[in-house]
Design an enzyme around this catalytic site. Structure first.
Site, PDB file in Angstrom:
ATOM      1  N   SER A 121      39.846  37.864  13.096  1.00  0.00           N
ATOM      2  CA  SER A 121      39.967  36.816  12.086  1.00  0.00           C
ATOM      3  C   SER A 121      40.589  37.405  10.825  1.00  0.00           C
ATOM      4  O   SER A 121      40.494  38.613  10.581  1.00  0.00           O
ATOM      5  CB  SER A 121      38.571  36.283  11.787  1.00  0.00           C
ATOM      6  OG  SER A 121      38.445  35.941  10.440  1.00  0.00           O
ATOM      7  N   SER A 122      41.195  36.535  10.023  1.00  0.00           N
ATOM      8  CA  SER A 122      41.873  37.028   8.818  1.00  0.00           C
ATOM      9  C   SER A 122      40.888  37.575   7.778  1.00  0.00           C
ATOM     10  O   SER A 122      41.309  38.223   6.823  1.00  0.00           O
ATOM     11  CB  SER A 122      42.716  35.911   8.206  1.00  0.00           C
ATOM     12  OG  SER A 122      41.921  34.793   7.906  1.00  0.00           O
ATOM     13  N   CYS A 123      39.588  37.352   7.962  1.00  0.00           N
ATOM     14  CA  CYS A 123      38.621  37.864   6.973  1.00  0.00           C
ATOM     15  C   CYS A 123      38.445  39.374   7.063  1.00  0.00           C
ATOM     16  O   CYS A 123      37.746  39.963   6.242  1.00  0.00           O
ATOM     17  CB  CYS A 123      37.286  37.155   7.106  1.00  0.00           C
ATOM     18  SG  CYS A 123      36.414  37.559   8.609  1.00  0.00           S
ATOM     19  N   TYR A 150      30.577  39.681   9.472  1.00  0.00           N
ATOM     20  CA  TYR A 150      31.482  39.289  10.562  1.00  0.00           C
ATOM     21  C   TYR A 150      32.721  40.180  10.542  1.00  0.00           C
ATOM     22  O   TYR A 150      33.171  40.670  11.585  1.00  0.00           O
ATOM     23  CB  TYR A 150      31.858  37.816  10.367  1.00  0.00           C
ATOM     24  CG  TYR A 150      32.778  37.255  11.391  1.00  0.00           C
ATOM     25  CD1 TYR A 150      32.305  36.884  12.643  1.00  0.00           C
ATOM     26  CD2 TYR A 150      34.131  37.066  11.118  1.00  0.00           C
ATOM     27  CE1 TYR A 150      33.148  36.341  13.593  1.00  0.00           C
ATOM     28  CE2 TYR A 150      34.978  36.521  12.064  1.00  0.00           C
ATOM     29  CZ  TYR A 150      34.488  36.164  13.302  1.00  0.00           C
ATOM     30  OH  TYR A 150      35.330  35.627  14.238  1.00  0.00           O
ATOM     31  N   LYS A 154      34.332  42.720  13.438  1.00  0.00           N
ATOM     32  CA  LYS A 154      35.684  42.520  13.972  1.00  0.00           C
ATOM     33  C   LYS A 154      36.567  43.754  13.738  1.00  0.00           C
ATOM     34  O   LYS A 154      37.398  44.108  14.583  1.00  0.00           O
ATOM     35  CB  LYS A 154      36.318  41.274  13.349  1.00  0.00           C
ATOM     36  CG  LYS A 154      35.694  39.979  13.862  1.00  0.00           C
ATOM     37  CD  LYS A 154      36.021  39.773  15.333  1.00  0.00           C
ATOM     38  CE  LYS A 154      35.379  38.543  15.931  1.00  0.00           C
ATOM     39  NZ  LYS A 154      35.654  38.384  17.363  1.00  0.00           N
ATOM     40  N   HIS A 193      32.895  25.669   9.368  1.00  0.00           N
ATOM     41  CA  HIS A 193      33.945  25.990   8.402  1.00  0.00           C
ATOM     42  C   HIS A 193      34.337  24.711   7.661  1.00  0.00           C
ATOM     43  O   HIS A 193      33.883  23.615   7.982  1.00  0.00           O
ATOM     44  CB  HIS A 193      35.160  26.590   9.122  1.00  0.00           C
ATOM     45  CG  HIS A 193      34.938  28.020   9.509  1.00  0.00           C
ATOM     46  ND1 HIS A 193      34.648  28.403  10.800  1.00  0.00           N
ATOM     47  CD2 HIS A 193      34.941  29.156   8.775  1.00  0.00           C
ATOM     48  CE1 HIS A 193      34.483  29.720  10.838  1.00  0.00           C
ATOM     49  NE2 HIS A 193      34.657  30.199   9.625  1.00  0.00           N
TER      50      HIS A 193
HETATM   51  P1  GDP Z   1      35.971  31.034   4.502  1.00  0.00           P
HETATM   52  O1  GDP Z   1      37.398  30.695   4.787  1.00  0.00           O
HETATM   53  O2  GDP Z   1      35.481  32.236   5.226  1.00  0.00           O
HETATM   54  O3  GDP Z   1      35.698  31.129   3.026  1.00  0.00           O
HETATM   55  O4  GDP Z   1      35.044  29.882   5.123  1.00  0.00           O
HETATM   56  P2  GDP Z   1      34.884  28.302   4.968  1.00  0.00           P
HETATM   57  O5  GDP Z   1      35.853  27.600   5.842  1.00  0.00           O
HETATM   58  O6  GDP Z   1      33.426  28.046   5.249  1.00  0.00           O
HETATM   59  O7  GDP Z   1      35.148  27.924   3.434  1.00  0.00           O
HETATM   60  C1  GDP Z   1      36.429  27.831   2.885  1.00  0.00           C
HETATM   61  C2  GDP Z   1      36.355  27.245   1.499  1.00  0.00           C
HETATM   62  O8  GDP Z   1      35.992  25.853   1.569  1.00  0.00           O
HETATM   63  C3  GDP Z   1      35.347  27.891   0.545  1.00  0.00           C
HETATM   64  O9  GDP Z   1      35.940  27.982  -0.737  1.00  0.00           O
HETATM   65  C4  GDP Z   1      34.209  26.879   0.538  1.00  0.00           C
HETATM   66  O10 GDP Z   1      33.435  26.924  -0.649  1.00  0.00           O
HETATM   67  C5  GDP Z   1      34.985  25.571   0.619  1.00  0.00           C
HETATM   68  N1  GDP Z   1      34.196  24.394   1.029  1.00  0.00           N
HETATM   69  C6  GDP Z   1      34.135  23.210   0.360  1.00  0.00           C
HETATM   70  N2  GDP Z   1      33.299  22.371   0.964  1.00  0.00           N
HETATM   71  C7  GDP Z   1      32.822  22.994   2.068  1.00  0.00           C
HETATM   72  C8  GDP Z   1      31.909  22.595   3.100  1.00  0.00           C
HETATM   73  O11 GDP Z   1      31.374  21.493   3.127  1.00  0.00           O
HETATM   74  N3  GDP Z   1      31.679  23.514   4.084  1.00  0.00           N
HETATM   75  C9  GDP Z   1      32.287  24.734   4.103  1.00  0.00           C
HETATM   76  N4  GDP Z   1      32.023  25.572   5.103  1.00  0.00           N
HETATM   77  N5  GDP Z   1      33.128  25.141   3.122  1.00  0.00           N
HETATM   78  C10 GDP Z   1      33.394  24.283   2.117  1.00  0.00           C
END
Ligand code: GDP
Length: 321
Positions: A121-123, A150, A154, A193
């Protein structure tokens, strides 16, 4: 000796005569791989659900893969989750992913599997990596804390692939996809996500007639989104054409602020109310756009535009969730 990716000329995989084991075949990524392999005419595709085979169980995993004797293994099995799940359960994310990937790779080695693709993953890239992020940024700085557990697992997986290449000459590879979405995603609001969370939240709000939806963070972080069917095509191509110890990025090539994603999803679903940002929730990495010039040079480009992908994923959600 490190093999330079540019110098490698691979023989084509004859899919019709190939037995492929997809670890995690029922998940978001695994199920897309199964669709793509079926379309490519793969001779045999095998997979076990987590109820049939717990990949954290070393002996069971070694036995199952030894008995199946696949030619190719694609490891899309992982404990995955969004920003909250990842930062709340670091023990589970680190331990389960280390166990799953180590067991699957050791089993594939014991079964003499010729081609193995490990998906990360890109993280895995440093929080402050230069954007767009090149593969060479790996291990050049500290990680984003909200998904460190995570990412650590990875990164260990990438190096384990490399170790098999170095120590045993295996033609195994790893690839790092950007944020993925599509059918069979996890739509649970606690663990998902952002994109499936938005589909769930805006759909519920539309159904109930709510005037406001609250989402997390500031909306300022930028993210790149790739549909899993595009990813699956990239994976098949890499198995054919890529043979290097260096990992390879798979991305859309452009990103957008989370705020714009919220508007796109709300628009597709038809939610016209207010979007409120709960800034007590974490933003995570400010930006993680992948540099995809390496995979583009192999001839792969994605084709599913975000709005179309969100619309078809929403259709799937309406029928299945
Ligand atoms: P990331 O890409 O590892 O940071 O994972 P996420 O997909 O969970 O979050 C991406 C971004 O979306 C972060 O800045 C979160 O704060 C934002 N975000 C906004 N609303 C939501 C929500 O309802 N769920 C999740 N998972 N992220 C949210």
């Amino acid at each position: 000796m490190t093999v330079l990716w540019k110098d490698v000329h691979m023989t084509e995989i004859d899919w019709a005569n190939t037995k492929v084991y997809v670890a995690g075949h029922r998940g978001l990524v695994g199920s897309a791989l199964v669709r793509a392999l079926e379309a490519a005419g793969a001779g045999e595709i095998i997979g076990w659900s987590s109820g049939e085979l717990d990949l954290r169980d070393r002996d069971a995993t070694l036995d199952a893969i030894n008995e199946a004797q696949p030619d190719v293994v694609i490891d899309a099995a992982a404990r995955v989750g969004g920003i909250m799940a990842n930062s709340t359960y670091p023990v589970d994310f680190l331990k389960d992913n280390l166990l799953i990937q180590t067991n699957v790779m050791d089993a594939a080695h014991a079964a003499n599997v010729e081609r193995f693709l490990f998906l990360g993953s890109s993280c895995i890239y440093p929080r402050h990596a230069t954007q767009p992020i090149r593969e060479s940024s790996l291990m050049t700085g500290p990680l984003e804390p909200t998904n460190q557990a995570y990412a650590m697992a990875k990164i260990a997986g990438i190096y384990y692939i490399e170790a098999f290449r170095t120590q045993y000459g295996r033609r195994w590879i790893s690839a790092m996809p950007t944020n993925l979405y599509g059918p069979r995603d996890n739509f649970n609001l606690e663990t998902s996500h952002v994109l499936p969370a938005f589909i769930h939240r805006f759909h519920d709000a539309k159904q109930s007639g709510a005037e406001k939806v609250t989402v997390w963070g500031t909306g300022a972080p930028r993210r790149e989104f790739l549909h899993v069917d595009d990813l699956a095509q990239a994976c098949l191509l890499l198995l054919q054409k890529y043979d290097s110890s260096e990992t390879i990025n798979i991305g859309w090539g452009d990103d957008l602020p989370i705020k714009d994603l919220a508007e796109t999803v709300a628009n597709v679903i038809g939610f016209e109310g207010e979007i409120e940002w709960d800034t007590s929730k974490p933003d995570g990495m400010p930006r993680k756009l992948l540099d995809t010039s390496r995979i583009n040079a192999l001839g792969w480009y994605p084709s599913i535009k975000l709005r179309d992908g969100v619309a078809s994923t929403y259709d799937w959600y309406l029928e299945n969730a």
